[in-house]
Enzyme design. Structure first.
Site, mmCIF file in Angstrom:
data_model
loop_
_atom_site.group_PDB
_atom_site.id
_atom_site.type_symbol
_atom_site.label_atom_id
_atom_site.label_comp_id
_atom_site.label_asym_id
_atom_site.label_seq_id
_atom_site.Cartn_x
_atom_site.Cartn_y
_atom_site.Cartn_z
ATOM 1 N N LYS A 90 43.324 52.250 31.091
ATOM 2 C CA LYS A 90 42.679 50.972 30.774
ATOM 3 C C LYS A 90 43.618 49.795 31.075
ATOM 4 O O LYS A 90 43.232 48.797 31.688
ATOM 5 C CB LYS A 90 42.274 50.978 29.292
ATOM 6 C CG LYS A 90 41.925 49.636 28.706
ATOM 7 C CD LYS A 90 40.604 49.136 29.224
ATOM 8 C CE LYS A 90 40.436 47.663 28.960
ATOM 9 N NZ LYS A 90 39.149 47.156 29.292
ATOM 10 N N CYS A 110 40.597 39.551 28.251
ATOM 11 C CA CYS A 110 41.284 40.807 28.611
ATOM 12 C C CYS A 110 42.483 40.646 29.541
ATOM 13 O O CYS A 110 43.583 41.108 29.230
ATOM 14 C CB CYS A 110 40.282 41.749 29.253
ATOM 15 S SG CYS A 110 38.841 41.988 28.213
HETATM 16 N N1 SAJ Z 1 39.790 35.980 38.631
HETATM 17 C C1 SAJ Z 1 40.464 35.364 39.673
HETATM 18 N N2 SAJ Z 1 40.419 35.940 40.915
HETATM 19 C C2 SAJ Z 1 39.733 37.083 41.161
HETATM 20 C C3 SAJ Z 1 39.047 37.704 40.088
HETATM 21 C C4 SAJ Z 1 39.097 37.134 38.832
HETATM 22 O O1 SAJ Z 1 41.107 34.320 39.498
HETATM 23 O O2 SAJ Z 1 39.736 37.540 42.310
HETATM 24 C C5 SAJ Z 1 39.853 35.381 37.287
HETATM 25 C C6 SAJ Z 1 38.473 34.996 36.736
HETATM 26 O O3 SAJ Z 1 38.081 33.733 37.205
HETATM 27 C C7 SAJ Z 1 38.733 35.039 35.240
HETATM 28 C C8 SAJ Z 1 39.755 36.191 35.080
HETATM 29 O O4 SAJ Z 1 40.326 36.375 36.368
HETATM 30 O O5 SAJ Z 1 39.329 33.835 34.795
HETATM 31 C C9 SAJ Z 1 39.152 37.487 34.585
HETATM 32 O O6 SAJ Z 1 38.081 37.832 35.404
HETATM 33 P P1 SAJ Z 1 37.472 39.307 35.570
HETATM 34 O O7 SAJ Z 1 36.529 39.281 36.697
HETATM 35 O O8 SAJ Z 1 38.540 40.320 35.635
HETATM 36 O O9 SAJ Z 1 36.562 39.455 34.254
HETATM 37 P P2 SAJ Z 1 36.731 40.009 32.776
HETATM 38 O O10 SAJ Z 1 38.027 39.617 32.182
HETATM 39 O O11 SAJ Z 1 35.477 39.577 32.128
HETATM 40 O O12 SAJ Z 1 36.648 41.618 32.924
HETATM 41 C C10 SAJ Z 1 37.773 42.455 33.148
HETATM 42 C C11 SAJ Z 1 37.263 43.620 34.023
HETATM 43 N N3 SAJ Z 1 38.388 44.419 34.515
HETATM 44 C C12 SAJ Z 1 38.476 44.798 35.803
HETATM 45 O O13 SAJ Z 1 37.680 44.463 36.639
HETATM 46 C C13 SAJ Z 1 39.625 45.654 36.163
HETATM 47 C C14 SAJ Z 1 36.288 44.488 33.233
HETATM 48 O O14 SAJ Z 1 35.877 45.618 33.985
HETATM 49 C C15 SAJ Z 1 36.946 44.956 31.932
HETATM 50 O O15 SAJ Z 1 36.084 45.773 31.169
HETATM 51 C C16 SAJ Z 1 37.302 43.707 31.130
HETATM 52 O O16 SAJ Z 1 38.268 42.949 31.895
HETATM 53 C C17 SAJ Z 1 37.879 44.132 29.805
HETATM 54 O O17 SAJ Z 1 37.145 43.992 28.807
HETATM 55 O O18 SAJ Z 1 38.980 44.666 29.769
#
Ligand code: SAJ
Length: 430
Positions: free
Chosen positions: A215, A269
């Protein structure tokens, strides 16, 4: 096992937040009798009024049908709900302290409540994110100690971390592969069978420790990859090269997958989980350094953007304390209304410290604090501004036209578009 296969198993879910509620409604929609245990009265009230307390596609629909079929109940009292269940899922928050230390208090309290009411034959799944070894060294000992029952003989225990993304929770619960780390084979088999009743995704079995690290490894990978994209954006800004095109072209290589740069990394997260992983190692060691530096880079991005606004205003001989700035996007990521750890909020706070006049537009965010100046439309927000800052890649912002915004703005306007890198745009008329 038979009760799971025939869906006669009663399920108690501790914590009806962003993870617990989608899981509860999904099991209820598949015919299980589910009881949710939640202390937050607002959440209970919202569910009682047939309304999902979080904005999540399909959730209200599932909730309504579960309630109509009498398959879901909610309570604030854990004892009876736990005693009467065959399976207990623990989905409470495990936040980070101000000093970046994992705070497991809520999880420990939840596990104590489960242990105090534990009945022989029950299966427990811990879903909350935990630091490495927390299952064996902490939660298992606590549950066995309080209940005076033995895991693997009297009850079964697994770690099965949530992997769903906000905005796609239900569909990802159904489709994403699951990780099940059991105390023993029986614990694993039972949890695998349980997930099979609601999930079409592959289910992978392992032990506690591997599941815990998997995780954290996933979210830390994402954080490090985004940090690299952000560093590329900073380098490209210095060289006046379009980082977006650089990443698109680099990603045409079959073995390259660079994530997207932006104005920071938010949400509940990614800013947290790398610190959970760092808990297991010496923070100044070589293996910890890449994780920590990536975190620092992503954490620095809102400051970089705020500083850029200040610098550009000064270059245009505009006083920051007299400037009006529109921030377009308040959510922490695209197409959701959730603002937890949102980079936009950090940027806004830094600019407010200069005494700047800030207005915000984000049609997804319906519960913003009334202290901030939310506008009802994009033209209302942009009108008479010196700078427009686009921070979130919402689909509805795709139609935004720079020239239309410039026509409403003050003299010598500029736009900072941080949706894919941090791009500066000036009006042709300047
Ligand atoms: N972000 C970027 N660039 C990217 C992707 C995301 O800057 O290329 C930023 C987003 O704008 C945001 C942050 O990162 O601010 C988090 O975005 P995210 O798409 O990772 O979304 P979360 O935090 O809602 O979900 C993540 C997911 N983890 C992964 O994809 C590995 C999700 O599957 C998890 O279940 C979740 O964390 C969690 O609960 O841990």
């Amino acid at each position: 096992m038979d009760k799971i296969k025939t869906k006669k198993a009663k399920i108690a879910i501790v914590g009806l937040g962003y993870v617990g509620l989608p899981i509860a409604t999904l099991f209820a929609s598949k015919g299980f009798n589910v009881i949710g245990i939640e202390l937050d009265k607002k959440i209970i009230e919202s569910i009682s009024n047939n309304k999902s307390p979080i904005e999540e596609p399909l959730l209200t629909r599932l909730l309504l049908s579960a309630k109509k079929n009498n398959k879901i109940q909610v309570t604030t009292v854990p004892s009876l709900a736990i005693k009467n269940a065959n399976i207990i899922l623990v989905c409470v928050q495990t936040p980070l302290s101000k000093k970046k230390i994992p705070m497991l208090e809520k999880l420990k309290i939840a596990c104590s409540q489960v242990a105090e009411n534990l009945v022989k034959g029950q299966l427990i799944l811990i879903i909350s994110t935990v630091p490495p070894k927390a299952m064996r060294m902490n939660l298992l000992l606590k549950i066995e100690g309080i209940s005076e029952l033995k895991c693997g003989r009297d009850f079964w225990l697994t770690y099965s971390p949530e992997r769903i993304a906000l905005g796609k929770s239900i569909q990802e619960l159904i489709r994403n592969p699951k990780i099940v780390g059991g105390y023993d084979n029986r614990s694993t088999e039972l949890a695998v069978q349980l997930w099979k009743s609601v999930s079409k995704g592959k289910i992978f079995s392992t032990n506690f420790e591997t599941a815990e690290i998997v995780k954290l490894a996933e979210n830390t990978f994402r954080d490090i990859n985004i940090a690299y994209a952000n560093v590329l954006a900073l380098i490209c800004n210095r060289l006046e090269i379009d980082v977006s095109e650089v990443i698109d072209l680099a990603n045409t290589h079959p073995r390259v997958n660079i994530h997207r740069p932006g104005c920071g990394v938010g949400g509940p997260c990614l800013p947290k989980d790398p610190y959970f992983l760092l808990e297991s190692i010496d923070k100044v060691s070589l293996e910890g350094s890449i994780i920590k530096i990536a975190r620092d880079i992503n954490d620095y991005m809102p400051t970089y953007v705020a500083n850029l606004v200040v610098k550009l205003l000064s270059t245009l001989n505009k006083k920051i304390e007299k400037a009006r700035i529109a921030v377009i996007g308040l959510a922490y990521k695209s197409d959701v209304g959730d603002t937890r750890n949102s980079p936009s909020k950090r940027i806004i706070q830094e600019l407010l410290n200069y005494g700047t006049d800030i207005v915000i537009y984000d049609p997804y965010v319906t519960n913003a604090s009334n202290k901030i100046n939310m506008m009802k439309s994009l033209p209302d927000a942009v009108k008479n501004c010196d700078c427009v800052l686009i921070t979130v890649n919402h689909k509805i912002f795709e139609k935004i036209k720079y020239e239309e915004m410039f026509s409403l703005m003050n003299e010598k306007p500029f736009i900072i578009d941080a949706r894919d890198g941090v791009q500066i745009i000036y009006s042709d008329k300047n």
